[in-house]
Design a protein around this motif. Structure first.
Motif, mmCIF file in Angstrom:
data_model
loop_
_atom_site.group_PDB
_atom_site.id
_atom_site.type_symbol
_atom_site.label_atom_id
_atom_site.label_comp_id
_atom_site.label_asym_id
_atom_site.label_seq_id
_atom_site.Cartn_x
_atom_site.Cartn_y
_atom_site.Cartn_z
ATOM 1 N N GLU A 126 -53.946 -8.797 29.715
ATOM 2 C CA GLU A 126 -55.130 -8.848 30.587
ATOM 3 C C GLU A 126 -55.058 -10.043 31.528
ATOM 4 O OE1 GLU A 126 -58.561 -9.075 28.118
ATOM 5 O OE2 GLU A 126 -58.141 -7.195 27.055
ATOM 6 N N LEU A 127 -54.673 -11.199 30.985
ATOM 7 C CA LEU A 127 -54.596 -12.414 31.791
ATOM 8 C C LEU A 127 -53.492 -12.327 32.832
ATOM 9 C CD1 LEU A 127 -55.058 -14.968 28.873
ATOM 10 C CD2 LEU A 127 -56.706 -14.519 30.693
ATOM 11 N N LEU A 128 -52.368 -11.714 32.469
ATOM 12 C CA LEU A 128 -51.277 -11.543 33.428
ATOM 13 C C LEU A 128 -51.702 -10.657 34.594
ATOM 14 C CD1 LEU A 128 -48.162 -11.177 31.065
ATOM 15 C CD2 LEU A 128 -48.849 -13.175 32.395
ATOM 16 N N ARG A 129 -52.473 -9.612 34.290
ATOM 17 C CA ARG A 129 -52.973 -8.739 35.368
ATOM 18 C C ARG A 129 -53.887 -9.534 36.307
ATOM 19 N NH1 ARG A 129 -53.062 -4.724 31.293
ATOM 20 N NH2 ARG A 129 -55.245 -5.173 30.762
ATOM 21 N N LYS A 130 -54.676 -10.434 35.757
ATOM 22 C CA LYS A 130 -55.594 -11.228 36.580
ATOM 23 C C LYS A 130 -54.855 -12.105 37.578
ATOM 24 C CE LYS A 130 -59.833 -11.684 33.850
ATOM 25 N NZ LYS A 130 -60.784 -12.640 33.240
ATOM 26 N N VAL A 131 -53.677 -12.592 37.184
ATOM 27 C CA VAL A 131 -52.908 -13.460 38.090
ATOM 28 C C VAL A 131 -51.839 -12.682 38.864
ATOM 29 C CG1 VAL A 131 -53.331 -15.492 36.666
ATOM 30 C CG2 VAL A 131 -51.248 -14.163 36.294
ATOM 31 N N GLY A 132 -51.834 -11.364 38.699
ATOM 32 C CA GLY A 132 -50.926 -10.527 39.482
ATOM 33 C C GLY A 132 -49.515 -10.433 38.951
ATOM 34 N N LEU A 133 -49.327 -10.627 37.641
ATOM 35 C CA LEU A 133 -47.998 -10.504 37.031
ATOM 36 C C LEU A 133 -47.913 -9.211 36.228
ATOM 37 C CD1 LEU A 133 -46.908 -14.010 35.641
ATOM 38 C CD2 LEU A 133 -45.855 -12.710 37.470
ATOM 39 N N ARG A 134 -46.781 -8.542 36.351
ATOM 40 C CA ARG A 134 -46.582 -7.285 35.619
ATOM 41 C C ARG A 134 -45.572 -7.433 34.487
ATOM 42 N NH1 ARG A 134 -46.197 -2.966 40.694
ATOM 43 N NH2 ARG A 134 -48.303 -3.380 41.548
ATOM 44 N N GLU A 135 -45.204 -8.651 34.186
ATOM 45 C CA GLU A 135 -44.198 -8.899 33.151
ATOM 46 C C GLU A 135 -44.700 -8.472 31.774
ATOM 47 O OE1 GLU A 135 -41.469 -10.211 35.833
ATOM 48 O OE2 GLU A 135 -43.622 -10.396 35.894
ATOM 49 N N ASP A 136 -43.746 -8.068 30.935
ATOM 50 C CA ASP A 136 -44.048 -7.805 29.524
ATOM 51 C C ASP A 136 -44.421 -9.132 28.863
ATOM 52 O OD1 ASP A 136 -43.773 -7.465 26.696
ATOM 53 O OD2 ASP A 136 -42.539 -5.686 27.039
ATOM 54 N N PRO A 137 -45.535 -9.184 28.117
ATOM 55 C CA PRO A 137 -45.938 -10.438 27.459
ATOM 56 C C PRO A 137 -44.895 -11.001 26.499
ATOM 57 C CG PRO A 137 -47.744 -8.858 27.431
ATOM 58 C CD PRO A 137 -46.537 -8.120 27.918
ATOM 59 N N LEU A 183 -51.947 -19.319 46.539
ATOM 60 C CA LEU A 183 -53.124 -19.742 47.308
ATOM 61 C C LEU A 183 -54.140 -18.613 47.433
ATOM 62 C CD1 LEU A 183 -51.341 -21.779 50.127
ATOM 63 C CD2 LEU A 183 -52.574 -22.689 48.159
ATOM 64 N N ASP A 184 -53.657 -17.382 47.616
ATOM 65 C CA ASP A 184 -54.554 -16.220 47.649
ATOM 66 C C ASP A 184 -55.305 -16.091 46.329
ATOM 67 O OD1 ASP A 184 -53.793 -15.581 50.222
ATOM 68 O OD2 ASP A 184 -52.303 -14.096 49.622
ATOM 69 N N LEU A 185 -54.594 -16.340 45.248
ATOM 70 C CA LEU A 185 -55.186 -16.264 43.910
ATOM 71 C C LEU A 185 -56.275 -17.329 43.757
ATOM 72 C CD1 LEU A 185 -54.761 -14.652 41.269
ATOM 73 C CD2 LEU A 185 -53.215 -16.455 40.523
ATOM 74 N N LEU A 186 -55.995 -18.519 44.264
ATOM 75 C CA LEU A 186 -56.965 -19.609 44.198
ATOM 76 C C LEU A 186 -58.242 -19.252 44.967
ATOM 77 C CD1 LEU A 186 -56.961 -22.388 42.869
ATOM 78 C CD2 LEU A 186 -56.095 -23.350 44.999
ATOM 79 N N LEU A 187 -58.077 -18.619 46.126
ATOM 80 C CA LEU A 187 -59.239 -18.191 46.918
ATOM 81 C C LEU A 187 -60.020 -17.096 46.196
ATOM 82 C CD1 LEU A 187 -57.587 -18.176 50.460
ATOM 83 C CD2 LEU A 187 -59.398 -19.724 49.680
ATOM 84 N N GLU A 188 -59.314 -16.210 45.491
ATOM 85 C CA GLU A 188 -59.980 -15.164 44.722
ATOM 86 C C GLU A 188 -60.791 -15.772 43.577
ATOM 87 O OE1 GLU A 188 -61.499 -11.782 43.283
ATOM 88 O OE2 GLU A 188 -60.477 -12.021 45.210
ATOM 89 N N PHE A 189 -60.226 -16.758 42.892
ATOM 90 C CA PHE A 189 -60.958 -17.440 41.819
ATOM 91 C C PHE A 189 -62.209 -18.114 42.373
ATOM 92 C CE2 PHE A 189 -56.768 -18.088 39.285
ATOM 93 C CZ PHE A 189 -56.892 -16.809 38.772
ATOM 94 N N LYS A 190 -62.100 -18.669 43.573
ATOM 95 C CA LYS A 190 -63.254 -19.299 44.208
ATOM 96 C C LYS A 190 -64.361 -18.273 44.436
ATOM 97 C CE LYS A 190 -64.760 -21.166 48.612
ATOM 98 N NZ LYS A 190 -64.396 -21.411 50.009
ATOM 99 N N ARG A 191 -63.985 -17.080 44.889
ATOM 100 C CA ARG A 191 -64.981 -16.021 45.102
ATOM 101 C C ARG A 191 -65.672 -15.642 43.792
ATOM 102 N NH1 ARG A 191 -61.316 -14.537 49.316
ATOM 103 N NH2 ARG A 191 -59.919 -13.428 47.886
ATOM 104 N N GLN A 192 -64.941 -15.804 42.683
ATOM 105 C CA GLN A 192 -65.503 -15.483 41.370
ATOM 106 C C GLN A 192 -66.313 -16.645 40.790
ATOM 107 O OE1 GLN A 192 -62.141 -14.275 38.960
ATOM 108 N NE2 GLN A 192 -61.550 -12.649 40.382
ATOM 109 N N GLY A 193 -66.400 -17.762 41.540
ATOM 110 C CA GLY A 193 -67.244 -18.875 41.111
ATOM 111 C C GLY A 193 -66.528 -20.046 40.477
ATOM 112 N N MET A 194 -65.200 -19.996 40.381
ATOM 113 C CA MET A 194 -64.456 -21.107 39.782
ATOM 114 C C MET A 194 -64.384 -22.284 40.755
ATOM 115 S SD MET A 194 -60.510 -21.245 38.406
ATOM 116 C CE MET A 194 -60.669 -19.846 37.311
ATOM 117 N N THR A 195 -64.391 -23.493 40.200
ATOM 118 C CA THR A 195 -64.203 -24.713 40.981
ATOM 119 C C THR A 195 -62.761 -25.189 40.794
ATOM 120 O OG1 THR A 195 -66.500 -25.294 40.500
ATOM 121 C CG2 THR A 195 -65.087 -27.045 41.403
#
Length: 511
Positions: A126-137, A183-195
């Motif tokens: 689940e966490l890998l999908r959130k950061v855009g990774l498709r690797e096997d855990p 950087l795109d990921l960081l901007l997405e986290f910002k949209r979700q409310g992360m500092t």
């Protein structure tokens, strides 16, 4: 205006003989990306280590208030309990453990003292999908690239339900593509409310993502500016305490005869010998000339340089190397050095320096005969040499007995240059000489490079920063998929021509 989530007031941190931070103030608003910039050694990372508990309460003075409460963190676990997570520049991953094991290391998914691996793998996926990774855990960290490792670090932070994410030079070792994704990921986290707090030397990245920027110089807060007020010139002026109209020192090249030539150089992959990595490269370097080697990540630039320097990379190496028009034996590192060749690696921390030893030994290690008598090192001679090169390259340190690992990145790079200069090479290959170095230190490195060229040495510079190559080089070769696909003189080179050569392999303009 958004509420303030973090306040650091009057932070002062002293190491033996050095005041790293002096009355530093920082406030961060909830949901913003706050960039911290400054020269190497300015105190940026030290401030974040104070915040995260790496430097515990009692080892510094000043106050930290987070979410309205005063915090006195005694270790990194204390800050993580408050959902503050720091990702250091040197990734804290274990290469021979899986992605899942790394994500939950120290934060194991356990029931009744037994790790629930099925639950851990599901959560890791689940966490890998959130950061855009498709690797096997189950994939080992050693089997994925640096860009993906950085994303695993972020997934690890997310597993701790992070509210305030601190990133220390997250793109320093990444390709342009991986950097943009992060950087795109960081901007997405910002949209979700992360500092987030971002430490970066790359001012274009700071301008792109930061809502506010705080500049630290010599351990002190200089200013904090809003996004609308941020310009590269203003940041640079605040960082270095002076304007820098020209980021590259001026130079009138004095170019002489050809001193270094590579003919039909071919190298095969060390693990997959059927695969050609370098494919028939021909290039030359003249006395007093600075030549650039441009190309995308994976083009083969470092592989070429290492194979030339003592065949440090590859198998089934063929081709010819000429120094001053005569065939040279560079088949081992010692023979390459004896021939007048030097190679400053892109990874100074792993291959370029002994970080747990002091400056003196690092400066002389490539030319021990130069400080020896009858096979015994003359300590006074070594002392004189180290002090001489410390002065020549302006290494900022308490003395030559300072541990090299405690120096800033720019000063570490000066130690690397000093080491090779003492070996007195005629040809110096510099692989990413300013990676992870701030604009002020970069200018000093460029000045040293110019001086070396003016002394009649040939300099080959490998850099992923196109403006850097255009700013300092007399001529640029373009490498793509192990082949030279373009060559441009100083006055005809441009980013557009170089990229066209990389993409199409069509441009071939000789100097």
């Amino acid at each position: 205006m958004a509420e303030t989530i973090l306040e650091m007031r009057g932070i002062t941190k002293t190491f033996p003989g050095v005041k790293a931070l002096s009355n530093v103030n920082l406030d961060v608003r909830k949901g913003e990306i706050h960039a911290i910039v400054g020269e190497n050694g300015a105190g940026k990372s030290t401030l974040m280590k104070v915040l995260s508990g790496v430097y515990p309460f009692g080892t510094y003075t000043g106050d930290i208030h987070y979410e309205g409460h005063e915090c006195r963190f005694t270790g990194i676990h204390d800050s993580e309990k408050r959902a503050i997570v720091i990702i250091h520049q040197e990734l804290a991953l274990v290469p021979l453990l899986s992605i899942t094991e790394n994500i939950f290391l120290g934060n194991e998914q356990a029931r009744f003292g037994v790790i629930d691996w099925n639950r851990a793998k599901r959560r890791a996926a689940e966490l890998l999908r959130k950061v855009g990774l498709r690797e096997d855990p189950d994939t080992l960290i050693t089997d994925i690239g640096t860009g993906k490792q950085q994303l695993v670090e972020i997934a690890k932070a997310l597993s701790k339900d992070v509210k305030l994410l601190i990133l220390d030079e997250p793109t320093a070792s990444l390709s342009e593509k991986d950097s943009q994704h992060l950087l795109d990921l960081l901007l997405e986290f910002k949209r979700q409310g992360m500092t987030a707090i971002l430490i970066s030397h790359k001012l274009n990245e700071v301008k792109r993502v930061a809502d506010r920027v705080t500049v630290i110089r010599d351990g002190q807060t200089i200013e904090t500016m809003d996004k609308a007020d941020v310009t590269e010139d203003r940041i640079i002026t605040s960082m270095v305490g002076r304007t820098m109209e020209d980021r590259y020192p001026t130079r009138e090249p004095k170019i002489g005869e050809t001193i270094f030539e590579v003919r039909n150089w071919t190298v095969h992959h060390p693990v997959h010998p059927e695969r050609q990595v370098i494919k028939g490269i021909n290039l030359h370097l003249k006395k007093g000339e600075i030549v650039g080697l441009a190309g995308l990540m994976g083009a083969g630039r470092t592989e070429f340089a290492m194979s030339v320097f003592g065949r440090s990379y590859g198998v089934n190496v063929s081709g010819e190397i000429l120094l001053h028009g005569k065939p040279a034996d560079t088949s081992t590192v010692s023979k390459a050095v004896a021939s007048g060749l030097a190679y400053a690696t892109e990874d100074r921390k792993v291959y370029g320096l002994n970080l747990i030893d002091h400056i003196k030994h690092n400066v002389t290690v490539a030319n021990l005969p130069g400080v020896s008598k009858s096979g015994v090192i003359d300590d006074m001679a070594e002392l004189r040499v180290a002090n001489d090169y410390r002065k020549k390259t302006n290494i900022r340190s308490s003395s030559i007995y300072q541990i090299t690992g405690n120096l800033s990145g720019g000063n570490q790079q000066k130690v690397v240059l000093s080491k090779w200069l003492f070996a007195n090479p005629q040809v110096l290959i510099l692989d990413e000489p300013t990676r992870g170095i701030d604009v002020g230190a970069k200018y000093e490195i460029y000045t040293i490079i110019n001086k070396l060229a003016d002394e009649g040495r040939g300099i080959l510079v490998i850099s992923s920063e196109m403006p850097e190559l255009l700013g300092i080089c007399d001529r640029i070769y373009v490498l793509n998929e192990g082949r030279i696909v373009g060559e441009f003189g100083r006055h005809e080179a441009s980013q557009e021509k170089i990229m066209r050569a990389i993409v199409r392999g069509e441009e071939k303009a000789a100097s």
